[in-house]
Scaffold this motif. Structure first.
Motif, PDB file in Angstrom:
ATOM      1  N   ALA A 194      22.880  10.105  46.193  1.00 38.91           N
ATOM      2  CA  ALA A 194      23.693   9.654  45.065  1.00 38.91           C
ATOM      3  C   ALA A 194      22.775   9.254  43.915  1.00 38.91           C
ATOM      4  CB  ALA A 194      24.579   8.483  45.469  1.00 38.91           C
ATOM      5  N   ILE A 195      23.035   9.805  42.727  1.00 36.32           N
ATOM      6  CA  ILE A 195      22.277   9.480  41.517  1.00 36.32           C
ATOM      7  C   ILE A 195      23.263   8.921  40.507  1.00 36.32           C
ATOM      8  CG2 ILE A 195      20.781  10.350  39.692  1.00 36.32           C
ATOM      9  CD1 ILE A 195      20.104  12.697  41.600  1.00 36.32           C
ATOM     10  N   LEU A 196      23.115   7.643  40.183  1.00 33.78           N
ATOM     11  CA  LEU A 196      23.988   6.964  39.240  1.00 33.78           C
ATOM     12  C   LEU A 196      23.179   6.594  38.005  1.00 33.78           C
ATOM     13  CD1 LEU A 196      25.848   4.535  41.693  1.00 33.78           C
ATOM     14  CD2 LEU A 196      26.391   6.905  41.151  1.00 33.78           C
ATOM     15  N   THR A 197      23.628   7.017  36.836  1.00 35.59           N
ATOM     16  CA  THR A 197      22.893   6.732  35.606  1.00 35.59           C
ATOM     17  C   THR A 197      23.854   6.667  34.436  1.00 35.59           C
ATOM     18  OG1 THR A 197      21.054   7.463  34.202  1.00 35.59           O
ATOM     19  CG2 THR A 197      22.425   9.195  35.182  1.00 35.59           C
ATOM     20  N   GLN A 198      23.454   5.958  33.382  1.00 35.89           N
ATOM     21  CA  GLN A 198      24.257   5.890  32.159  1.00 35.89           C
ATOM     22  C   GLN A 198      23.783   6.897  31.115  1.00 35.89           C
ATOM     23  OE1 GLN A 198      24.026   1.782  30.919  1.00 35.89           O
ATOM     24  NE2 GLN A 198      25.525   1.105  32.439  1.00 35.89           N
ATOM     25  N   ASN A 199      22.555   7.373  31.267  1.00 36.73           N
ATOM     26  CA  ASN A 199      21.970   8.244  30.252  1.00 36.73           C
ATOM     27  C   ASN A 199      21.061   9.264  30.927  1.00 36.73           C
ATOM     28  OD1 ASN A 199      21.199   9.266  27.742  1.00 36.73           O
ATOM     29  ND2 ASN A 199      19.537   7.780  27.516  1.00 36.73           N
ATOM     30  N   ASN A 200      21.570  10.474  31.148  1.00 36.43           N
ATOM     31  CA  ASN A 200      20.801  11.516  31.821  1.00 36.43           C
ATOM     32  C   ASN A 200      20.080  12.367  30.785  1.00 36.43           C
ATOM     33  OD1 ASN A 200      19.761  13.522  33.430  1.00 36.43           O
ATOM     34  ND2 ASN A 200      21.687  14.042  34.432  1.00 36.43           N
ATOM     35  N   MET A 232      28.319   7.367  37.243  1.00 36.70           N
ATOM     36  CA  MET A 232      27.945   6.406  36.204  1.00 36.70           C
ATOM     37  C   MET A 232      27.446   5.115  36.837  1.00 36.70           C
ATOM     38  SD  MET A 232      27.692   5.631  32.975  1.00 36.70           S
ATOM     39  CE  MET A 232      28.641   6.935  32.174  1.00 36.70           C
ATOM     40  N   ALA A 233      26.270   4.689  36.428  1.00 33.57           N
ATOM     41  CA  ALA A 233      25.701   3.444  36.948  1.00 33.57           C
ATOM     42  C   ALA A 233      26.383   2.239  36.315  1.00 33.57           C
ATOM     43  CB  ALA A 233      24.203   3.403  36.672  1.00 33.57           C
ATOM     44  N   ASP A 234      26.597   1.216  37.105  1.00 34.54           N
ATOM     45  CA  ASP A 234      27.199  -0.027  36.626  1.00 34.54           C
ATOM     46  C   ASP A 234      26.077  -1.005  36.291  1.00 34.54           C
ATOM     47  OD1 ASP A 234      28.850  -2.114  35.989  1.00 34.54           O
ATOM     48  OD2 ASP A 234      29.393  -2.595  38.060  1.00 34.54           O
ATOM     49  N   ILE A 235      25.443  -0.776  35.136  1.00 38.37           N
ATOM     50  CA  ILE A 235      24.360  -1.642  34.667  1.00 38.37           C
ATOM     51  C   ILE A 235      24.779  -2.230  33.329  1.00 38.37           C
ATOM     52  CG2 ILE A 235      21.941  -1.795  33.966  1.00 38.37           C
ATOM     53  CD1 ILE A 235      21.381   0.604  35.765  1.00 38.37           C
ATOM     54  N   ARG A 236      24.920  -3.518  33.267  1.00 34.69           N
ATOM     55  CA  ARG A 236      25.397  -4.164  32.042  1.00 34.69           C
ATOM     56  C   ARG A 236      24.281  -4.259  31.016  1.00 34.69           C
ATOM     57  NH1 ARG A 236      29.046  -9.085  34.683  1.00 34.69           N
ATOM     58  NH2 ARG A 236      30.415  -7.702  35.903  1.00 34.69           N
TER      59      ARG A 236
END
Length: 245
Positions: A194-200, A232-236
């Motif tokens: 699993a790869i979760l990111t906000q900006n690929n 989508m990563a849940d990083i605030r």
């Protein structure tokens, strides 16, 4: 998910060329290492290697050859393959089952079962990485299950790779969580990535491989493929500090 250990770096983790980190999961309870950092960079021909570092198998003389982990292969002649993202294989239907979450694989892989004096092969481990800012991958993350060609025993399943980051960058890297294969016994099922990111912003294609283990003996007894999840990563976002005088 409970972690076995936490390695937290406030700044940057750098893995150089021809350098490796070996995150080993506990062989019986699956406790694994969680890595956190602001930045993490993996250079070409270097990376994280958790091959065969998941749940452990047992010899046929112990517990009918049935090892540890939720996807362990069942007791059967010639050994059943372990499962995780995909089922392990055995013609008698004792192949290891699937388990864990496709979008958050926080478990290591499971072993095959032992038979005829052979010990069930160990599953792949867990690579658990959370990066608050940028993860740059030019190297390799691998958590393959163990395979063998000289004994009657089931192969280990692929392990887990869980990557969460704000920005995913790099070029030419790869991720692998394949099931173990060989000559005798059932093939291990593929693991989970699993790869979760906000900006690929990755350049080109980041290779992923969760194939089931291939077995060459009279007829195919391959494990089934695992899962690959992009989300989508849940990083605030970082807050703003105001000082009022």
């Amino acid at each position: 998910k409970d972690r076995g250990a936490l390695i937290a770096i406030d700044t940057t983790i750098s893995v150089g060329t021809n350098s490796w980190i070996y995150p080993s999961s506990h062989p019986t309870n699956g406790g694994s290492v969680r890595f956190t950092a602001s930045y993490l960079a993996v250079a070409t021909n270097g990376g994280f290697n958790a091959n065969g570092l998941g749940y452990a198998g047992r010899p046929s003389s112990e517990n009918s050859g049935v090892g540890f982990g939720p996807g362990r292969g069942g007791a059967v002649y010639l050994g059943a393959g372990g499962g995780y993202g995909g089922m392990g294989y055995d013609p008698a239907g004792a192949g290891g089952a699937t388990y864990g979450a496709e979008e958050q694989p926080l478990d290591p892989g499971s072993p095959g079962s032992g038979d005829s004096g052979g010990t069930g092969l160990r599953g792949g481990g867990l690579i658990w990485i959370e990066v608050n800012r940028t993860f740059t991958l030019n190297g390799i993350l691998q958590a393959d299950g163990n395979g063998v060609s000289s004994v009657y025993a089931g192969m280990g399943s692929g392990g887990g790779i869980y990557l969460s980051c704000r920005t995913f960058a790099g070029a030419g890297g790869s991720l692998s969580a394949k099931g173990g294969g060989g000559t005798y016994g059932g093939g291990g099922g593929g693991g989970r990535i699993a790869i979760l990111t906000q900006n690929n912003v990755y350049q080109g294609t980041c290779g992923t491989n969760v194939a089931g283990g291939v077995v060459y003996w009279n007829y195919q007894k391959d494990g089934l493929p695992g899962t690959v999840y992009w989300g989508m990563a849940d990083i605030r976002s970082e807050g703003t500090l105001l000082i009022v005088r």
